[in-house]
Write an enzyme that holds these catalytic residues in place. Structure first.
Site, PDB file in Angstrom:
ATOM      1  N   LYS A   1       5.711   3.415   1.801  1.00 20.23           N
ATOM      2  CA  LYS A   1       5.295   2.202   1.106  1.00 20.23           C
ATOM      3  C   LYS A   1       5.259   1.072   2.120  1.00 20.23           C
ATOM      4  O   LYS A   1       6.274   0.765   2.742  1.00 20.23           O
ATOM      5  CB  LYS A   1       6.295   1.918  -0.013  1.00 20.23           C
TER       6      LYS A   1
ATOM      7  N   ASP B   1      10.885  -3.485 -13.173  1.00 22.92           N
ATOM      8  CA  ASP B   1       9.488  -3.168 -13.475  1.00 22.92           C
ATOM      9  C   ASP B   1       9.411  -1.809 -14.169  1.00 22.92           C
ATOM     10  O   ASP B   1       8.693  -0.909 -13.726  1.00 22.92           O
ATOM     11  CB  ASP B   1       8.660  -3.178 -12.182  1.00 22.92           C
TER      12      ASP B   1
ATOM     13  N   LYS C   1       0.873  -1.174   0.000  1.00 21.27           N
ATOM     14  CA  LYS C   1       0.000   0.000   0.000  1.00 21.27           C
ATOM     15  C   LYS C   1       0.911   1.224   0.000  1.00 21.27           C
ATOM     16  O   LYS C   1       1.916   1.244   0.708  1.00 21.27           O
ATOM     17  CB  LYS C   1      -0.851   0.038   1.264  1.00 21.27           C
TER      18      LYS C   1
HETATM   19  N1  LIG Z   1       8.537   8.812  -4.308  1.00 19.30           N
HETATM   20  C1  LIG Z   1       7.332   9.011  -4.850  1.00 19.30           C
HETATM   21  N2  LIG Z   1       6.896  10.252  -5.124  1.00 19.30           N
HETATM   22  C2  LIG Z   1       5.677  10.447  -5.682  1.00 19.30           C
HETATM   23  N3  LIG Z   1       4.822   9.474  -5.981  1.00 19.30           N
HETATM   24  C3  LIG Z   1       5.178   8.204  -5.721  1.00 19.30           C
HETATM   25  C4  LIG Z   1       6.441   7.903  -5.154  1.00 19.30           C
HETATM   26  N4  LIG Z   1       6.524   6.570  -4.986  1.00 19.30           N
HETATM   27  C5  LIG Z   1       5.357   6.075  -5.442  1.00 19.30           C
HETATM   28  N5  LIG Z   1       4.535   7.038  -5.889  1.00 19.30           N
HETATM   29  C6  LIG Z   1       3.198   6.872  -6.478  1.00 19.30           C
HETATM   30  O1  LIG Z   1       2.617   5.677  -5.997  1.00 19.30           O
HETATM   31  C7  LIG Z   1       2.475   4.726  -7.042  1.00 19.30           C
HETATM   32  C8  LIG Z   1       2.822   3.338  -6.564  1.00 19.30           C
HETATM   33  O2  LIG Z   1       4.118   3.306  -6.061  1.00 19.30           O
HETATM   34  P1  LIG Z   1       5.107   2.118  -6.400  1.00 19.30           P
HETATM   35  O3  LIG Z   1       5.144   1.951  -7.863  1.00 19.30           O
HETATM   36  O4  LIG Z   1       6.395   2.369  -5.720  1.00 19.30           O
HETATM   37  O5  LIG Z   1       4.372   0.921  -5.674  1.00 19.30           O
HETATM   38  P2  LIG Z   1       3.970  -0.519  -6.163  1.00 19.30           P
HETATM   39  O6  LIG Z   1       2.915  -1.016  -5.233  1.00 19.30           O
HETATM   40  O7  LIG Z   1       5.171  -1.350  -6.265  1.00 19.30           O
HETATM   41  O8  LIG Z   1       3.347  -0.303  -7.572  1.00 19.30           O
HETATM   42  P3  LIG Z   1       3.250  -1.363  -8.713  1.00 19.30           P
HETATM   43  O9  LIG Z   1       1.812  -1.744  -8.746  1.00 19.30           O
HETATM   44  O10 LIG Z   1       3.672  -0.584  -9.937  1.00 19.30           O
HETATM   45  O11 LIG Z   1       4.153  -2.490  -8.448  1.00 19.30           O
HETATM   46  C9  LIG Z   1       3.380   5.223  -8.158  1.00 19.30           C
HETATM   47  O12 LIG Z   1       2.945   4.807  -9.426  1.00 19.30           O
HETATM   48  C10 LIG Z   1       3.312   6.720  -7.983  1.00 19.30           C
HETATM   49  O13 LIG Z   1       2.153   7.253  -8.569  1.00 19.30           O
HETATM   50 MG   LIG Z   2       4.818   0.929  -9.479  1.00 17.76          MG
END
Ligand SMILES: Nc1ncnc2c1ncn2[C@@H]1O[C@H](COP(=O)(O)OP(=O)(O)OP(=O)(O)O)[C@@H](O)[C@H]1O
Ligand SMILES: [Mg+2]
Lengths: 235, 302
Positions: free
Chosen positions: B65, B206, B23
């Site tokens: 995260k 990714d 999340k």
């Molecule tokens: N450092 C950041 N600054 C601004 N927005 C961010 C940042 N990190 C993440 N986000 C936002 O949150 C979203 C999800 O973050 P992230 O891609 O790191 O997580 P995830 O759960 O691994 O996503 P995915 O489904 O792509 O695997 C990003 O696409 C972006 O919109």
């Molecule tokens: Mg992502």
């Protein structure tokens, strides 16, 4: 002096007072008091230790205010995990030190005990020095990032309980430090930083070769130092 | 048992994305506003009484995260997996910064509770800028929505994106265009950013247009920069093939998310090749051709 009330940490350790002193002239005296306090016994010893119960940090090795703040936050976060048996067993080198430093008793003793800091050095204040260090060598870290006889730019930190008042802590600092209290934001000015030493400690000279402007290189160096502090416990 | 400092932070933060693994939350400041105490007799302040004033904390808006516990995994395995992924993500980000690759700075790593905090990048994802989301995808998403449940938030956001894409240009693109940035320039910047990343021997794992952000750089030599995010699947490369796969993932992402921009993608590769240099690019180019061929065969058979 800046005071942060960090409500996400246990109430026994949720207030952080930070002061930056410039042109400090009595570093050797303060150090003598520290050594004396650690050797004295009885009630006098207790009082003496309380009077010097601060983190004393060499400010010339801090590259920004954020560097210091992340160092403190990381220290609190790693040392104050809610009780979890897997933590104490995985870190067998740790010896929980009795936190005799806060004068005010904490109302719920049980809650406090469950989150007693687990530190590798003497207490949370010295643990900040270890967190700020580029390595895990305790004596080297304390020597380098702590106060020395020649320190003239000094950060003083007190981690205290939720009720701790600014004025009371300031009075204690004032008794100890002979220097000029300035805005903590001055940590962000380059003038204070001993870049050659910082570069050596954090191996930053390779960054000079990046195809960036001098300003960008400086920002990258600052970010690199802060990253190092923030991730050290998982490297 | 009391809750961890990380969970306190999550409680204060705003959930911006719910994925299957993590999340993602946004928090305006990692630190509360401090009070400032000036002593009555302090040399810095000529007032006669002590002063306590509010001040602004240094800018520290964070993205948190949270790799939450997975019920389907054994708890011990889950914890060690979470901790190692988190540690790897944190180390990869730090390594990138040191090498001059622009990524968010790390501010908080609580591996025991699965939370990493990093600098919040204020800007837009490349996906948003390009008006990501194709019509075909949208229908599929609508059909799947109920089953997926957990992904709901993300999906509905994508739908909004894709609807907008058809009618108006994105906010991010309008802003970039007003600074004289062209799509070709954007592709070049993306290619250079990936070349820099691969120059550190880190592969992203990714590379999609959602995992690249665009932010303005008021003091920089260029009006904007590309910031790579989401290093949760990154690893260290040893073979040209690893880099090629990274590129192939992006190629596919472009094709499916931005079919109208697919022609632009060549610009990414050209800038990548130039950034990396002929000698390093050659073996990767060869592998990329193989990887594409394999991908196409897989598409045909299955
Ligand atoms: N450092 C950041 N600054 C601004 N927005 C961010 C940042 N990190 C993440 N986000 C936002 O949150 C979203 C999800 O973050 P992230 O891609 O790191 O997580 P995830 O759960 O691994 O996503 P995915 O489904 O792509 O695997 C990003 O696409 C972006 O919109
Ligand atoms: Mg992502």
């Amino acid at each position: 002096m800046e005071t942060y009330r960090l409500s996400n940490f246990p109430p026994g350790y949720s207030t952080v007072h930070i002061a930056l002193f410039r042109n400090v002239v009595n570093a050797p005296d303060i150090r003598k008091k520290l050594i004396l306090a650690s050797t004295m016994g009885g009630d006098d010893g207790e009082r003496a230790r309380q009077a010097v119960d601060f983190g004393f940090i060499e400010a010339r090795l801090l590259v920004s205010r954020m560097h210091l703040l992340i160092g403190i936050m990381t220290t609190l976060q790693t040392c104050l995990q809610p009780s979890n048996p897997s933590i104490s067993s995985s870190k067998d080198t740790t010896t929980p030190t009795p936190e005799s430093t806060n004068a005010t008793p904490v109302p719920n003793e049980n809650a406090r005990l469950s989150t007693r800091p687990i530190t590798r050095t003497h207490n949370l204040h010295s643990e900040i020095l270890l967190t700020l260090s580029s390595n895990n060598n305790i004596s080297e870290s304390l020597r380098r990032h702590g106060m020395s006889d020649t320190t003239d730019e000094l950060v003083v930190v007190r981690i205290a309980d939720a009720d701790s008042s600014e004025e009371a802590v300031w009075k204690e600092m004032e008794l100890l430090v002979d220097g000029q209290l300035v805005n903590l934001g001055e940590l962000d000015s380059d003038e204070l930083v001993d870049w050659p030493r910082v570069s050596k400690i954090f191996k930053l000279s390779e960054l000079d070769r990046l195809p960036l402007t001098p300003l960008e290189i400086r920002d990258t160096k600052i970010a690199t130092v802060i990253n190092t502090v923030a991730i050290k416990h998982v490297t | 048992m009391t809750i961890s400092a990380s969970h306190h932070l999550l409680d204060q933060a705003m959930l911006i994305k719910q994925g299957a693994e993590a999340k993602v939350y946004s928090l305006d400041s990692l630190l509360p506003q401090p009070t400032i105490y000036w002593p009555p007799s302090g040399p810095s302040k000529p007032s006669s009484t002590a002063q306590i004033q509010q001040t602004t904390a240094p800018k520290c808006s964070v993205i948190l995260k949270y790799r939450f516990k997975k019920q389907y995994r054994h708890p011990a395995l889950d914890l060690s997996l979470t901790r190692s992924r988190l540690a790897f993500e944190a180390r990869a980000l730090a390594r990138c910064t040191r090498a001059g690759v622009v990524v968010p700075h790390v501010m908080w790593v609580d591996d025991r509770n699965g939370v990493i905090g990093m600098e919040r990048i204020d800007g837009w994802s490349v996906r948003e800028v390009l008006g990501g989301g194709a019509e075909g995808e949208m229908t599929v998403e609508e059909e799947d929505e109920e089953e997926i449940g957990e992904m709901e938030m993300e999906r509905s956001k994508d739908q909004v994106d894709s609807i907008n894409a058809d009618e108006t240009e994105s906010e991010g693109w309008t802003a970039l265009r007003s600074k004289g940035v062209t799509k070709e320039h954007l592709m070049t910047s993306i290619g250079r950013a990936i070349a820099k990343l691969h120059g550190t021997a880190i592969i992203h794992g990714d590379l999609t247009t959602s995992n690249m952000m665009v932010r303005f750089t008021p003091n920089g030599s260029e009006p904007y920069e590309i910031v790579l995010i989401d290093f949760g699947l990154s690893s260290t490369a040893t073979l040209p093939e690893h880099y090629a796969v990274d590129l192939y993932v992006l190629e596919r992402a472009f094709a499916s998310t931005h079919p109208q921009s697919e022609g632009l993608y060549a610009g990414v590769l050209a800038a990548y090749a130039e950034g990396l240099g002929e000698k390093k690019w050659r073996p990767i180019q060869t592998k990329l051709k193989e990887v594409r061929l394999r991908g196409r065969k897989r598409d045909m058979t299955g």
